[in-house]
Motif scaffolding. Structure first.
Motif, PDB file in Angstrom:
ATOM      1  N   TRP A 285      26.277  31.531  35.335  1.00  0.00           N
ATOM      2  CA  TRP A 285      25.498  30.301  35.216  1.00  0.00           C
ATOM      3  C   TRP A 285      25.670  29.464  36.474  1.00  0.00           C
ATOM      4  CZ3 TRP A 285      21.847  27.722  32.699  1.00  0.00           C
ATOM      5  CH2 TRP A 285      21.777  26.337  32.839  1.00  0.00           C
TER       6      TRP A 285
ATOM      7  N   SER B 171      20.001  21.603  30.759  1.00  0.00           N
ATOM      8  CA  SER B 171      21.102  22.358  30.187  1.00  0.00           C
ATOM      9  C   SER B 171      21.635  21.676  28.937  1.00  0.00           C
ATOM     10  CB  SER B 171      22.250  22.531  31.201  1.00  0.00           C
ATOM     11  OG  SER B 171      22.900  21.292  31.431  1.00  0.00           O
TER      12      SER B 171
ATOM     13  N   ASN C 242      23.594  26.668  27.957  1.00  0.00           N
ATOM     14  CA  ASN C 242      22.340  27.415  27.759  1.00  0.00           C
ATOM     15  C   ASN C 242      22.576  28.865  27.343  1.00  0.00           C
ATOM     16  OD1 ASN C 242      21.389  24.986  28.797  1.00  0.00           O
ATOM     17  ND2 ASN C 242      19.716  25.966  29.918  1.00  0.00           N
TER      18      ASN C 242
END
Length: 490
Positions: A111, A417, A380
């Protein structure tokens, strides 16, 4: 050369959970692009993996089927081929099959807080692939598809016959007229024994510890009546609700009145096998009903095989394999030409993919689970697992609808997010907390849960569904914009 693709949502896994998740996402968020990557060559996940004789559902299919697509088949307990066909038909009718890429194994994902996206490393059929996605959903279940549990039996090299594991069943295995020993007492062993008994000379179920068994009809007479008088979707919901309540009531009865339910279950075994002695000796576990998963036997098929003399049960501890079978600690040798090691599965969380956030490794076992669907420290990202004590889909659909709500909020709010944030240091347990061997062995790999929502994951559908369906998306979740990194309101 590395292939690159980008989607709003990337779903990993095309089994029950993956198809369920894709349906709910495209239903709630038709404006988002999504893809499904599946390591196998067809839809089905677990139901495509297992090919052993008699493979079937251990739950009635009215509750295992999706609530949005009625089950129109005759039986309530169905075999693996029917489940696969149902999944393929569902994916085709909903257009989900056009979004699936097969032969792709996710190796890792990172991420990027700056980019607000996951970069996912995939081993594809033509080489490495890179997928980028705004939101990642792991619908990989919790089984290790590559390495089942190995108890480390001594003397395997001395055995003169054939040893197979249900997870890797050979297509050309010939057991006709042979002596078969199935090691184990769980759902897999209970399925395999009667399926092999009609062809083998004799099948012995060799168990260290007994399990509780419950005979259940393959059909559902009430369902037959309801489907005659109500439209398919209405009938499906009525039957599904009825069966949900029955499953929940059985579990609650076992938890609240274990002595009574033990007697009821043993009486059923005695009736099916024709022997109270067999029931007492081989189907009377040292734990209470539903402390471990209760096994279903359709029409009491394993009991019928035992009563007919085609199968038998031996309870004891294995010392070692010998040339003509298995020797127990008491010196007894159980003769065998074929041994099936139905000794259990191993746990693997999120498919075993490596997860990093801005290059820093993240261990799911160090996370707390938000409504059993999202993990602290992993923005997420969602995952999907089913119930242990009820039909898998009853839980996976709750999770799928929750994830669809989160995605809808992301799209509508302008947030880039969302991540769960655990508020304190509460006492916790493994996410799936039950005495079953595979869960105990894998407890250290699981995310954590507490006794209070939104961090609870109860094996109680009525309580769980009320809390999950009404989850406050501002309680336990932090929403952030890409630029200011500030919380975004509803």
């Amino acid at each position: 050369m590395t292939t690159q693709r980008d989607v709003d949502v990337l779903i990993v896994g095309a089994g029950l959970s993956g198809i369920n998740m894709a349906y709910r996402i495209q239903e709630a968020c038709p404006d988002l692009t999504y893809a499904v990557v599946e390591r196998r060559e067809r839809i089905g996940g677990t139901w495509d993996l297992f090919r052993y004789p008699g493979v079937r559902s251990d739950s009635d299919f009215f509750t295992l089927a999706f609530p949005f697509r009625p089950w129109r088949g005759k039986d309530a307990i169905v075999d693996g081929a029917q489940i696969l066909q149902y999944l393929e038909d569902t994916a085709r009718e909903a257009g989900i099959d056009r979004h699936i890429s097969f032969g792709r194994r996710v190796e890792g994902a990172d991420w990027s807080s700056d980019e607000g996206r996951w970069t996912v490393e995939v081993d594809g059929p033509d080489g490495p692939e890179t997928w980028t996605t705004r939101f990642l959903v792991a619908c990989t279940g919790y089984y290790d598809y590559d390495q089942p549990y190995d108890p480390g039996f001594v003397g395997l090299e001395d055995f003169g016959g054939t040893v197979v594991h249900p997870q890797f069943w050979p297509e050309d295995l010939d057991f006709a007229g042979k002596r078969v020993v199935v090691i184990g007492s769980g759902a897999t062993a209970v399925t395999i024994v009667p399926a092999m008994a009609s062809t083998a000379s004799h099948v012995t179920m060799l168990q260290r510890t007994p399990s509780y068994l419950l005979a259940q009809p393959k059909g559902d007479p009430i369902a037959d009546v309801v489907r005659k008088v109500a439209p398919p979707k209405v009938a499906h919901q009525v039957i599904r609700s009825k069966n949900m309540l029955l499953q929940w009531a059985l579990f609650q009865a076992c938890q609240r009145a274990p002595r009574t339910m033990r007697k009821v279950l043993l009486k059923g075994v005695a009736h099916g096998t024709g022997s109270a002695e067999i029931a007492e000796q081989h189907f009377n576990p040292p734990y209470d009903p539903w402390d471990q998963r209760l096994c279903v036997t359709p029409k009491g098929d394993i009991f019928a095989s035992i009563k007919a003399g085609d199968a038998s049960v031996v309870t004891g501890r294995i010392e070692r394999f010998v040339e003509d079978g298995i020797r127990l600690e008491d010196g007894t040798v159980v003769p065998a030409d074929v041994v099936v090691t139905a000794t259990g599965l191993s746990i693997k969380i999120l498919g075993g993919a490596r997860l990093t956030v801005d290059g820093e490794p993240r261990d799911p076992a160090e996370s707390f689970a938000f409504h059993g669907a999202m993990l602290t420290g992993l923005p997420n990202l969602a995952f999907c697992v089913g119930y242990i004590n009820l039909s898998w889909t009853m839980r996976s659909d709750l999770t799928s609808r929750l994830v669809a709500r989160v995605l809808r909020r992301l799209a509508d709010s302008g947030a880039t997010s969302v991540v769960p944030v655990f508020p304190g240091s509460s006492e916790s347990t493994p996410l799936m907390d039950m005495q079953s061997g595979y869960l105990q062995r894998g407890a250290h790999l699981m995310p954590r849960a507490t006794s209070s929502y939104p961090w609870s994951f109860q094996q109680n559908f009525l309580v769980d569904s009320w809390s999950t369906n009404r989850a406050d998306l501002d309680e336990g979740l932090e929403w952030t914009t890409a630029s200011a990194r500030t919380e975004v309101g509803a």
